[in-house]
Design a protein around this motif. Structure first.
Motif, mmCIF file in Angstrom:
data_model
loop_
_atom_site.group_PDB
_atom_site.id
_atom_site.type_symbol
_atom_site.label_atom_id
_atom_site.label_comp_id
_atom_site.label_asym_id
_atom_site.label_seq_id
_atom_site.Cartn_x
_atom_site.Cartn_y
_atom_site.Cartn_z
ATOM 1 N N THR A 25 0.848 -1.197 0.000
ATOM 2 C CA THR A 25 0.000 0.000 0.000
ATOM 3 C C THR A 25 0.880 1.242 0.000
ATOM 4 N N ARG A 68 -4.046 8.302 3.960
ATOM 5 C CA ARG A 68 -4.659 8.278 5.294
ATOM 6 C C ARG A 68 -3.985 9.241 6.264
ATOM 7 N N SER A 70 -6.021 6.158 -4.221
ATOM 8 C CA SER A 70 -6.840 5.433 -3.241
ATOM 9 C C SER A 70 -6.075 5.033 -1.990
ATOM 10 N N SER A 71 -4.746 4.895 -2.089
ATOM 11 C CA SER A 71 -3.919 4.348 -1.001
ATOM 12 C C SER A 71 -4.447 2.999 -0.520
ATOM 13 N N ARG A 72 -5.066 2.250 -1.418
ATOM 14 C CA ARG A 72 -5.656 0.972 -1.023
ATOM 15 C C ARG A 72 -4.582 -0.109 -0.894
#
Length: 274
Positions: free
Chosen positions: A145, A150, A178-180
């Motif tokens: 990630t 976040r 998205s920083s998913r």
């Protein structure tokens, strides 16, 4: 330098740098960055080193889980970003090309292939470290990630430059905006990884790959080819061709050229010099 957050080993031309803060999942600190750059500098200058492998302490169950939480809290308390490094930090790869003279971009100036053996989670700066390696192999199921979203951070340390060049703009936008979390299997499909292997086979495969690379590729060829690759990201095609021709004229005079031809004709391993 006393090593507190890393380990170093050299065997058969392969220098292995291990990020080692196992109780903190090998999380990144200013001290680790200081040691890491110093070790890279030592390996780059050592003629006995042909390939550099970077991995995480397996007891940490991660490659590098990103910036240490204490460091993140420190930034908030100080109200500013503090890298935790001194002005006299080692500068491996600096001076080769001004495009490489910055944190993590310095990997491109190092004259030896750098292989990331990603044996666990790679988040934030851990993903950055993997992205700036020349080759990437990961254990099956590894999670990645970018994390920056976040924390109200920008894309860190040039990820916005390097990821689109590795996996293309569409995939890079997905991961950066998205920083998913994404898995090794997805990363392989995107083209971020060279290979995904069972966890117990990862280091065996990487070591075998590194040994073959060290044995079959002349050190000067590895160095100049690597620099061509990253310099040519900024060049037009004609300049790349012209520079390749210039290098050819220079490198053909090195004894390793004649040795390479002779070894090929005699069907034996080459005895590289320098």
């Amino acid at each position: 330098m006393e090593l507190k957050t890393t380990r170093y080993a050299l065997e058969a031309g392969i220098a292995t740098i291990t990020l080692s803060r196992p109780k903190r999942r090998n999380a990144w600190t200013g001290r680790m960055h200081t040691e890491y750059r110093w070790l890279l500098d030592q390996a780059d200058k050592d003629p006995a080193v042909r390939v550099i492998v970077v991995t995480g302490d397996p007891e940490g169950q991660a490659f590098c889980a990103g910036a240490d939480l204490g460091a993140l809290e420190g930034h908030a308390e100080k109200g500013r970003y503090d890298p935790g490094t001194a002005e006299d930090i080692a500068r491996p790869g600096y001076g080769v090309d001004p495009h490489f003279d910055a944190s993590f971009a310095y990997h491109f100036g190092i004259g030896k292939p750098v292989i990331a053996a990603i044996n666990g989670a790679a988040a934030g700066v851990g993903l950055v470290l993997a992205a700036f390696a020349d080759l990437r192999f990961a254990a099956a199921g590894t999670r990645f990630t970018t994390t920056h979203g976040r924390f109200n951070f920008p894309a860190e340390f040039g990820l916005s430059w390097v990821l689109p060049r590795i996996i293309g703009l569409t995939h890079a936008n997905d991961l950066l905006l998205s920083s998913r979390i994404f898995t090794a299997e997805e990363a392989l499909e995107m083209g971020f990884l060279n290979k995904v292997l069972p966890a117990d086979e990862l280091m065996i495969h990487v070591t075998d790959y590194a040994r073959k690379l060290a044995a079959s590729v002349a050190p000067g060829s590895a160095r100049e080819t690597k620099r061509q690759i990253y310099r040519d990201l900024h060049r037009d095609a004609a300049t790349a061709v012209t520079e390749a021709e210039r290098l050819l004229e220079t490198m053909i005079r090195h004894p390793n050229y004649a040795e390479g031809v002779k070894a090929w004709m005699e069907k034996r391993a080459a005895d590289w010099k320098g």
